[in-house]
Design a protein around this motif. Structure first.
Motif, mmCIF file in Angstrom:
data_model
loop_
_atom_site.group_PDB
_atom_site.id
_atom_site.type_symbol
_atom_site.label_atom_id
_atom_site.label_comp_id
_atom_site.label_asym_id
_atom_site.label_seq_id
_atom_site.Cartn_x
_atom_site.Cartn_y
_atom_site.Cartn_z
ATOM 1 N N GLU B 328 0.840 -1.199 0.000
ATOM 2 C CA GLU B 328 0.000 0.000 0.000
ATOM 3 C C GLU B 328 0.881 1.258 0.000
ATOM 4 O O GLU B 328 0.606 2.235 -0.716
ATOM 5 N N PHE B 329 1.944 1.216 0.792
ATOM 6 C CA PHE B 329 2.846 2.367 0.885
ATOM 7 C C PHE B 329 3.501 2.647 -0.467
ATOM 8 O O PHE B 329 3.553 3.801 -0.930
ATOM 9 N N LYS B 331 2.378 1.802 -3.392
ATOM 10 C CA LYS B 331 1.320 2.278 -4.284
ATOM 11 C C LYS B 331 1.070 3.777 -4.081
ATOM 12 O O LYS B 331 0.895 4.538 -5.039
ATOM 13 N N GLN B 332 1.071 4.174 -2.828
ATOM 14 C CA GLN B 332 0.801 5.582 -2.507
ATOM 15 C C GLN B 332 1.907 6.490 -3.068
ATOM 16 O O GLN B 332 1.633 7.561 -3.624
ATOM 17 N N ILE B 333 3.144 6.041 -2.910
ATOM 18 C CA ILE B 333 4.271 6.814 -3.450
ATOM 19 C C ILE B 333 4.124 6.948 -4.974
ATOM 20 O O ILE B 333 4.286 8.030 -5.542
ATOM 21 N N TYR B 335 1.412 6.676 -6.777
ATOM 22 C CA TYR B 335 0.236 7.495 -7.105
ATOM 23 C C TYR B 335 0.580 8.980 -7.061
ATOM 24 O O TYR B 335 0.276 9.756 -7.975
ATOM 25 N N LEU B 336 1.247 9.374 -5.975
ATOM 26 C CA LEU B 336 1.593 10.794 -5.840
ATOM 27 C C LEU B 336 2.545 11.225 -6.949
ATOM 28 O O LEU B 336 2.443 12.328 -7.483
ATOM 29 N N LYS B 337 3.455 10.349 -7.290
ATOM 30 C CA LYS B 337 4.413 10.660 -8.352
ATOM 31 C C LYS B 337 3.671 10.880 -9.673
ATOM 32 O O LYS B 337 3.945 11.843 -10.402
ATOM 33 N N MET B 339 0.504 11.754 -10.073
ATOM 34 C CA MET B 339 -0.311 12.972 -9.994
ATOM 35 C C MET B 339 0.514 14.225 -10.301
ATOM 36 O O MET B 339 0.001 15.236 -10.768
ATOM 37 N N MET B 340 1.798 14.151 -10.013
ATOM 38 C CA MET B 340 2.676 15.324 -10.178
ATOM 39 C C MET B 340 3.185 15.461 -11.596
ATOM 40 O O MET B 340 3.737 16.492 -11.960
#
Lengths: 341, 341, 341
Positions: B328-329, B331-333, B335-337, B339-340
Motif C-alpha cells: 500500500e505504501f 502504491k501511494q508513493i 500514485y503521488l508521483k 499525480m505530479m
C-alpha cells in the motif's frame, strides 16, 4: 518486577494513609485500617496489592483483576469485582504515583556532606550544605553547588557553572556554561552547555565554514528534568532557556537560543533548531523536528514524527511533515487511503 | 584499511582451514594448501586476499576482481576470472565473517583477574573469575559480575546490578537497575536502566507534571548487543526486556516496559515508546518511531523512517508515516508521483 | 547573555580594528577611533554594542535598533537610524563572527605541557609538545598525540589512536581505531571508532545474527568538528572518512564505511547508513535519513526530515520521504493541500 535489590519497600500502607495522600473516596463499609502491601499493574495485582486504571484501552481488565484495591474514575468503579476496593478519583494515575512513592520512597537527598577522595574539585568551588560528590567527579574552578545536591560518579561540572539545591546529577553528565535551578534532574549522558552549531557559510579561509563564537549560556529553571544523552547547546549570545517544570526525554536535541516555557513535555528524539521559542504547557511527541527561528505558542500539541516549519498559535494541535492542523492532517491521511482502495 | 596498530593479523590461512570453518565447496583442482593472507573488499582485493560478493548491486566487480579467492553463490561463480578461486556457499557474507574472524581473532576474554588501581569497587561486590576492570570504573555495592567479563575504563555499574559472564562493557557505559545475561556487549555511552519518562499530567502542585516512580528493571538476555549512546529505560513496575540475540544499533531509544523478542535487529535512531511489545526476528529500519502500548508481531519488517501507530501482525512488512502494509505504501508513493507528472 | 564568568571580555575594540579584521566599508565621516565595547543581537544592542543583520526575516529591527554599529549588506544600510554606524559588507554574519572573536578570544591552546595526576596514560604513548591532559583522562598504549592538543577530563583515547595537533577533545569523548587530523574538535560524548552494525543474517548457531568483524578505521581530516553524543562507527574493512572542514552537529549517526567530502554541514540527528558516499559542500538538514550504499554528489542540499533512498547528482536539492527533487516535493505538498480544501 519491583526487585528489592533496587527498590527497598516499606512494609505496607494503610488505606487511611492512601486516602490522606491522594484524596480518593471509598465506600463507607471499607475499614480504614485495611493494609495494602504493594503496587502492581492491573493484570498482575494480587489481593494485597493496589493498582490503577487510567488508560481506557485496558478497561476489560477491571472485571477480572485480583487486586485488593484499584484507583479508578467514578464511572468505572462498578466494573470492579466485589473483592477489589474501588478508590475513586478523577486522576487514578496521579493517585497511583503518590501511593507508589509512599511504598517506595525516592532515594533521600543527602543530610551530610560527602566528597569521594577520587573526585577532583578545584580550589574555591563554593559547595553547599550536605552535598554528595561521587567518585571521579570533576568540578572546575568558579563553580557553585547548592545545598543537598547529589553529583554522581564521573559527572563533569565546568568552570563557573551554578547548580542549585536539591539537584540530582546522574553519572557521566557534562554541564558547562550553565546556570541550573533547584530540584533539577540530569540523567546519565546529558550534555548541557556545549557550543551550538553556528557558522557563517563562508569558505574564504579555505578550511570550511567559519564558526561563530557561542557566547551565551544554558538556563535550566527549577524542577526541570533532562533525559539521558539529551543535548542542550548554550546560546550564541542570547541564552538557551528551559522553563520551570519542563520535562525532556532521552536523546533530544535543543539548539542554541531556543527557549521553552514552563511545564512542557518533550518526548524522546525531538530536535528543536536554533532560536525557536516554545511556549508553556506544550506537548511535543517523539521524533518531532522543529525548524529554527519560529514560535510555538502555549498549550500546543505536536503529534509524534511531525516536522514543524511555521509558527503554531496557542492551543493548536498539529501533525505531519510539514506539520498542519491536526484535522487537516487526518483528512489527508484518509484521502490518500481512499485513493489507494 | 585494516591497520595493524588496531588489528594484529595471523600470518595467513590455508584453504583447508577456510573450508573447515565455513563449509564452502571448491573445485577439485584447487590445492587445499593454498594460502590466503588477508581479507579485502572485492574492488581492492589482491592475489593473496580472500573477498566475497553478497550484495548483488556489486556483481559487476566479479569479472574484474584481482582476489585470490571469493565467497560467492553458486550461480555467480562462473563470472569470476580464472585467477580467482570460487568458494561456493549459500551465505557468502557469513563465510567471509568467519574467515575474517580467523585472520583477525577478536580480542580474547581475560584469563586472569585484573583490576586497575584507579577503579572504585564497593565492598562486597561479587566479582567472577578472571574479570578485567579498567581504569576509573565505578562498581557500586551489591553488584555481581560474572566470569571473564571485561569492563573498560570509566564505565559505571550501579547498585545491585547483575552482569553475566563473557560480557564486554566498553568505556563510559552506565548500567543501573539491570540484570544482564552472558555474552552481552554494551558499546560506549550506552545508557541502561535510567528512569523512564513517566508522569501523570497533573499540575496541582504547581511544579509541572508529577513523576511516576519507575520501579522496574532492564533485563538484557544472553548475546544482546547494544549500540553506542543508545538508551534503554527501566520499567515502571514491569520490566523492560531485550530478548536473546537481539542487536540494537547506536542512538536508539527504548522506552519503559518495552519488550523485544529474540534475534531482532533494530537499526540506528529508532524510538520505541513505552509498553510496546516487539516479537522475535523483527527487523526495524533506521529512524523508525513506534508509539506506545502496541504489539509488533514476529518476523515483522518495518521500513526505515516509518511511524508505526497500530499493531502489526506476524510476518507483515510495513512502511510510511503512519505505517501501512508495504504494498500500500509503495502504491501511494507511485500514485503521488503520477499525480505530479 | 554574555556572562563574564564564562566569557571574559577584552575591554573594547576600535572601529579601525574591526575594519582591519573584516574588510567592511564605513562612511568617511565616522572616526576610526570609535570604540565599541560588546556584541549583541540587534533587538538588544545598545549604543556601545556592535550588532549584525543577516537573516532578512529580522529586517524590521533595523529601523529601531539602538546599536552603536551594525554589520549590514549595502542595500539595507539606509534603513539604519542615524545613531547606528553602518558597517557594510557582503557577509554580515561572518564579519560579526570575526568581531566577536576579537572581543572574546577563544580559549588559547596550551603553551606548556600539563598532565593531571589522575590521568592514566599508558607507557610509550607519544605525547606532543605542550599538550593539556585533564583529570581522569585515559590514553591507551600506542596512542600518539600531536602538539598543543587539549584532552579534557574523563575522555578516553584508545589503543593506537593518532590525534593531531591543535585538537580540542571535550570531556567524556571516546576515540578508538581512529586517525584524527589537526585542528579537530570533538564535543562531549562523541563516540568515534566503535564497531559498526554489521552482521550476516544467519541464525545457524542459534544465538542471533553473526557479527562481521569490523576491521577498518575512522579517519577525521583536519578542521573537522563533531557534535555532542554523535556516533561515527569505524569501517568494516574500508575506512569511515570525514573530509577536511566538515562540521557535524549533535546526535548524528554515521555508519561504517561512510565517506563524507570536504566542507559539508550535517545538522543534528541525521543518520547516514553504511557505505554511502557524500560529496563536498553538501548541506544535510536535521533528522535526515540516508540509506546505505548510495552516492550523494557535491553541493547537494537535503531538506530537514528527508529520507534519501537513491543517488543524488551534484548540485541537486532534494526533500521528502522518499526524497525527490525539491521542486517536485513542494508541488506534492501544494497538491495535497489543494485536494483537502
Amino acid at each position: 518486577m519491583i526487585d528489592p535489590r533496587f527498590f527497598p519497600k516499606k512494609n505496607s500502607i494503610a488505606l487511611a494513609e492512601i486516602i490522606a495522600a491522594t484524596g480518593v473516596t471509598v465506600a463507607d463499609t471499607i475499614p480504614l485500617t485495611l493494609n495494602l502491601s504493594n503496587v502492581a499493574p492491573i493484570s498482575h495485582a494480587g489481593p494485597t496489592d493496589v493498582t490503577f486504571l487510567s488508560n481506557r484501552k485496558y478497561v476489560q481488565h477491571l472485571a477480572t483483576t485480583q487486586a485488593g484495591a484499584c484507583f479508578v474514575e467514578a464511572d468505572l468503579a462498578h466494573a470492579l469485582p466485589q473483592s477489589t476496593v474501588a478508590l475513586v478519583t478523577d486522576q487514578p494515575y496521579l493517585a497511583y504515583a503518590k501511593t507508589a512513592g509512599l511504598l517506595y520512597p525516592a532515594p533521600p537527598y543527602p543530610q551530610e556532606s560527602f566528597q569521594h577522595p577520587s573526585a577532583v574539585v578545584a580550589d574555591g568551588v563554593v559547595m553547599g550544605k550536605a552535598c554528595m560528590i561521587g567518585p571521579q567527579v570533576i568540578i572546575e574552578k568558579g563553580a557553585r553547588i547548592g545545598d543537598h545536591t547529589v553529583i554522581m560518579g564521573q559527572a563533569y561540572i565546568g568552570e563557573g557553572v551554578k547548580l542549585g539545591s536539591f539537584c540530582w546529577v546522574f553519572p557521566q553528565v557534562t554541564v558547562t556554561h550553565a546556570l541550573v535551578g533547584d530540584h533539577v534532574v540530569l540523567h546519565s549522558g546529558a550534555r548541557i552547555g556545549q557550543a551550538g552549531f553556528g557558522f557563517a557559510p563562508s569558505f574564504d579561509h579555505g578550511v570550511g565554514p567559519t564558526k561563530i563564537p557561542q557566547l551565551g549560556r544554558v538556563i535550566l529553571e527549577d524542577h526541570v528534568d533532562i533525559g539521558a544523552n539529551t543535548c542542550i547547546d548554550r546560546g550564541s549570545g542570547p541564552d538557551t532557556v528551559i522553563g520551570r517544570g519542563t520535562m525532556i526525554d532521552n536523546l533530544v536535541q535543543i539548539g542554541h537560543n531556543v527557549t521553552i516555557g514552563e511545564n512542557s513535555i518533550i518526548v524522546s528524539q525531538v530536535g528543536i533548531s536554533g532560536s525557536t521559542a516554545v511556549g508553556h504547557h506544550v506537548h511535543i511527541g517523539g521524533q518531532v523536528g522543529v525548524i529554527g527561528h519560529i514560535t510555538i505558542g502555549h498549550h500546543v500539541k505536536i503529534a509524534a514524527g511531525s516536522g514543524v516549519m511555521r509558527n503554531v498559535p496557542d492551543h493548536q494541535s498539529v501533525g505531519g511533515r510539514p506539520a498542519m492542523p491536526m484535522r487537516e492532517f487526518l483528512k489527508q491521511i484518509a484521502y490518500l487511503k481512499k485513493m489507494m482502495s
